[in-house]
Design a protein around this motif. Structure first.
Motif, PDB file in Angstrom:
ATOM      1  N   MET A  34      -4.591   5.251   0.302  1.00 55.19           N
ATOM      2  CA  MET A  34      -3.722   5.738   1.386  1.00 55.19           C
ATOM      3  C   MET A  34      -4.566   6.202   2.575  1.00 55.19           C
ATOM      4  SD  MET A  34      -0.648   7.550  -0.800  1.00 55.19           S
ATOM      5  CE  MET A  34       0.131   8.313   0.577  1.00 55.19           C
ATOM      6  N   TYR A  41      -5.321   1.858  10.402  1.00 51.40           N
ATOM      7  CA  TYR A  41      -4.358   1.792  11.511  1.00 51.40           C
ATOM      8  C   TYR A  41      -4.894   2.516  12.743  1.00 51.40           C
ATOM      9  CZ  TYR A  41      -0.592  -0.495   8.933  1.00 51.40           C
ATOM     10  OH  TYR A  41       0.170  -1.412   8.257  1.00 51.40           O
ATOM     11  N   TYR A  50      -3.122  -3.584  18.417  1.00 44.21           N
ATOM     12  CA  TYR A  50      -2.004  -3.464  17.469  1.00 44.21           C
ATOM     13  C   TYR A  50      -0.700  -3.997  18.070  1.00 44.21           C
ATOM     14  CZ  TYR A  50       1.677  -1.659  14.564  1.00 44.21           C
ATOM     15  OH  TYR A  50       2.808  -1.583  13.796  1.00 44.21           O
ATOM     16  N   TYR A  59       6.700  -9.698  14.635  1.00 44.29           N
ATOM     17  CA  TYR A  59       7.164  -8.663  13.710  1.00 44.29           C
ATOM     18  C   TYR A  59       8.467  -8.062  14.242  1.00 44.29           C
ATOM     19  CZ  TYR A  59       7.246  -3.935  11.743  1.00 44.29           C
ATOM     20  OH  TYR A  59       7.634  -2.762  11.153  1.00 44.29           O
ATOM     21  N   PRO A  62      11.022  -3.235  13.835  1.00 46.57           N
ATOM     22  CA  PRO A  62      11.668  -2.213  14.669  1.00 46.57           C
ATOM     23  C   PRO A  62      13.052  -2.650  15.167  1.00 46.57           C
ATOM     24  CG  PRO A  62       9.367  -2.492  15.295  1.00 46.57           C
ATOM     25  CD  PRO A  62       9.680  -3.590  14.333  1.00 46.57           C
ATOM     26  N   ALA A  86       6.653   6.522   9.121  1.00 46.78           N
ATOM     27  CA  ALA A  86       5.677   5.462   9.417  1.00 46.78           C
ATOM     28  C   ALA A  86       5.950   4.962  10.837  1.00 46.78           C
ATOM     29  CB  ALA A  86       5.738   4.322   8.397  1.00 46.78           C
ATOM     30  N   GLY A  88       4.222   4.636  13.437  1.00 48.56           N
ATOM     31  CA  GLY A  88       3.266   3.747  14.101  1.00 48.56           C
ATOM     32  C   GLY A  88       3.100   4.103  15.566  1.00 48.56           C
ATOM     33  N   ASP A 108       3.707   9.946  10.694  1.00 49.48           N
ATOM     34  CA  ASP A 108       2.733   8.892  10.389  1.00 49.48           C
ATOM     35  C   ASP A 108       1.391   9.563  10.067  1.00 49.48           C
ATOM     36  OD1 ASP A 108       2.711   5.615  11.190  1.00 49.48           O
ATOM     37  OD2 ASP A 108       0.742   6.572  10.950  1.00 49.48           O
ATOM     38  N   PRO A 109       0.642   9.038   9.085  1.00 49.77           N
ATOM     39  CA  PRO A 109      -0.630   9.675   8.730  1.00 49.77           C
ATOM     40  C   PRO A 109      -1.805   9.271   9.618  1.00 49.77           C
ATOM     41  CG  PRO A 109      -0.239   7.815   7.290  1.00 49.77           C
ATOM     42  CD  PRO A 109       0.951   7.910   8.191  1.00 49.77           C
ATOM     43  N   MET A 113      -2.304   6.095  15.631  1.00 48.88           N
ATOM     44  CA  MET A 113      -0.931   5.616  15.830  1.00 48.88           C
ATOM     45  C   MET A 113      -0.081   6.731  16.446  1.00 48.88           C
ATOM     46  SD  MET A 113      -1.073   2.492  14.792  1.00 48.88           S
ATOM     47  CE  MET A 113       0.202   1.520  14.008  1.00 48.88           C
ATOM     48  N   MET A 131       3.827  10.187   3.933  1.00 48.75           N
ATOM     49  CA  MET A 131       5.038  10.284   3.137  1.00 48.75           C
ATOM     50  C   MET A 131       4.609   9.901   1.726  1.00 48.75           C
ATOM     51  SD  MET A 131       8.111  11.018   2.737  1.00 48.75           S
ATOM     52  CE  MET A 131       8.830  11.320   4.328  1.00 48.75           C
ATOM     53  N   ALA A 149      10.422   1.381   8.916  1.00 47.59           N
ATOM     54  CA  ALA A 149      10.264  -0.037   9.293  1.00 47.59           C
ATOM     55  C   ALA A 149       8.789  -0.366   9.127  1.00 47.59           C
ATOM     56  CB  ALA A 149      10.700  -0.273  10.738  1.00 47.59           C
ATOM     57  N   GLY A 150       8.477  -1.233   8.206  1.00 52.06           N
ATOM     58  CA  GLY A 150       7.091  -1.696   8.052  1.00 52.06           C
ATOM     59  C   GLY A 150       6.157  -0.690   7.409  1.00 52.06           C
ATOM     60  N   HIS A 156       0.537   1.925   1.094  1.00 55.23           N
ATOM     61  CA  HIS A 156       1.385   2.562   2.105  1.00 55.23           C
ATOM     62  C   HIS A 156       2.302   3.602   1.403  1.00 55.23           C
ATOM     63  CE1 HIS A 156      -0.236  -0.627   4.581  1.00 55.23           C
ATOM     64  NE2 HIS A 156       0.524  -0.326   5.628  1.00 55.23           N
TER      65      HIS A 156
HETATM   66  C1  LIG Z   1       3.081  -1.917  10.289  1.00 53.27           C
HETATM   67  S1  LIG Z   1       2.997  -0.275  10.866  1.00 53.27           S
HETATM   68  C2  LIG Z   1       4.713  -0.040  11.309  1.00 53.27           C
HETATM   69  C3  LIG Z   1       4.883   0.925  12.452  1.00 53.27           C
HETATM   70  C4  LIG Z   1       6.288   1.089  12.995  1.00 53.27           C
HETATM   71  N1  LIG Z   1       7.215   1.595  11.986  1.00 53.27           N
HETATM   72  C5  LIG Z   1       6.816  -0.205  13.536  1.00 53.27           C
HETATM   73  O1  LIG Z   1       7.687  -0.797  12.894  1.00 53.27           O
HETATM   74  O2  LIG Z   1       6.344  -0.618  14.592  1.00 53.27           O
HETATM   75  C6  LIG Z   1       2.844   0.649   9.387  1.00 53.27           C
HETATM   76  C7  LIG Z   1       2.678   2.157   9.608  1.00 53.27           C
HETATM   77  O3  LIG Z   1       2.821   2.795   8.332  1.00 53.27           O
HETATM   78  C8  LIG Z   1       2.033   3.958   8.373  1.00 53.27           C
HETATM   79  N2  LIG Z   1       1.846   4.429   6.992  1.00 53.27           N
HETATM   80  C9  LIG Z   1       1.030   3.920   6.056  1.00 53.27           C
HETATM   81  N3  LIG Z   1       1.106   4.657   4.931  1.00 53.27           N
HETATM   82  C10 LIG Z   1       2.001   5.643   5.165  1.00 53.27           C
HETATM   83  C11 LIG Z   1       2.503   6.743   4.392  1.00 53.27           C
HETATM   84  N4  LIG Z   1       2.105   6.971   3.134  1.00 53.27           N
HETATM   85  N5  LIG Z   1       3.412   7.554   4.963  1.00 53.27           N
HETATM   86  C12 LIG Z   1       3.852   7.343   6.230  1.00 53.27           C
HETATM   87  N6  LIG Z   1       3.398   6.321   6.992  1.00 53.27           N
HETATM   88  C13 LIG Z   1       2.484   5.496   6.479  1.00 53.27           C
HETATM   89  C14 LIG Z   1       0.752   3.456   9.049  1.00 53.27           C
HETATM   90  O4  LIG Z   1      -0.073   4.506   9.502  1.00 53.27           O
HETATM   91  C15 LIG Z   1       1.327   2.582  10.155  1.00 53.27           C
HETATM   92  O5  LIG Z   1       1.482   3.312  11.342  1.00 53.27           O
END
Ligand SMILES: C[S@@+](CC[C@H](N)C(=O)[O-])C[C@H]1O[C@@H](n2cnc3c(N)ncnc32)[C@H](O)[C@@H]1O
Length: 232
Positions: A34, A41, A50, A59, A62, A86, A88, A108-109, A113, A131, A149-150, A156
């Motif tokens: 994680m 990111y 990104y 993608y 969103p 998440a 982003g 978001d961690p 981002m 999360m 989303a994503g 993750h």
């Molecule tokens: C593909 S991006 C999607 C960003 C945004 N939701 C979008 O759709 O544009 C994935 C995001 O998930 C976040 N992420 C990864 N692991 C996570 C976790 N355990 N809890 C919350 N967010 C997380 C990443 O930091 C990254 O910003």
């Protein structure tokens, strides 16, 4: 398992979008932790690539998530409290803002981002945290909707985060999860666990499933799945 994954990657890398695909694959490589995901990111955000690599033509997470929230909340969107989990760089926050939502928090961690999301000026609060199964500093029943989303994938958001997501949503509120369909079976933590856990939470009266929809061209021409649950 690793060989199978490499083969799938090779097949998909024969895609015209090899660079962006490989960049995205790096965030989902097998065994990634994680912390490594969050750092990855941040580097991706800091490279300023990104939003090009995961722009709307590659993608649709969103957009699909925003459409789902608009269906669930057709009016009084300005007062609905939304947690974008998440979040982003804030693509979803921006979509929601454009559709009339005005009370949007992001979590978001990845510091990189979060900093990119802050510049969108659409989030009330941005929380830099994972999360997971750990309790967040958020009161129970705070949100009308929690949306991802994503944010699902290898390393993750883990399966065992679902109870915490449910805790922070109001009774009668919604949880929306938009993810790549193949992760349901290709991600070790989710295979034979994520959907059974969703079902268990339904049987134990925590939430009820409103819909499970498969959609084409979610990301890099892969199918997506959109889950909608209502907290009981
Ligand atoms: C593909 S991006 C999607 C960003 C945004 N939701 C979008 O759709 O544009 C994935 C995001 O998930 C976040 N992420 C990864 N692991 C996570 C976790 N355990 N809890 C919350 N967010 C997380 C990443 O930091 C990254 O910003």
């Amino acid at each position: 398992m690793a060989a199978e994954k490499a083969k799938r990657f090779q097949e998909k890398a024969n895609h015209r979008d090899t660079g962006a695909y490989a960049q995205n694959y790096g965030a989902h490589r097998e065994g990634i932790s994680m912390k490594e995901v969050a750092d990855y990111y941040t580097q991706w955000a800091n490279s300023d690539k990104y939003e090009v690599d995961l722009g709307p033509e590659r993608y649709r997470g969103p957009k699909l998530a925003a459409e789902s929230l608009c269906e669930l909340i057709p009016e009084n969107r300005e007062s609905a409290r939304v947690l974008d989990i998440a979040s982003g760089t804030g693509f979803l926050g921006l979509e929601l803002w454009e559709k009339g939502f005005r009370s949007i928090d992001g979590l978001d961690p990845s510091e990189g981002m979060i900093e990119a999301a802050r510049k969108k000026n659409v989030y009330t609060n941005l929380i830099c945290d994972f999360m997971s199964d750990q309790k967040l500093d958020i009161n129970a029943g705070t949100y009308d909707v929690a949306v991802i989303a994503g944010g699902m994938g290898e390393g993750h958001i883990p399966c065992n985060a679902l109870p915490e997501i449910i805790r922070i949503v109001k009774a009668g509120g919604y949880v929306v999860i938009v993810m790549r369909e193949e992760y349901l079976v290709h991600v070790g933590d989710y295979k034979d666990r994520l959907e059974p856990l969703m079902k268990e939470l339904e049987i134990s009266g925590k939430w009820k499933k409103i819909s499970r929809k498969i959609v084409p061209n979610y990301s890099f021409e892969n199918k997506g799945v959109i889950f909608v649950f209502q907290k009981l």
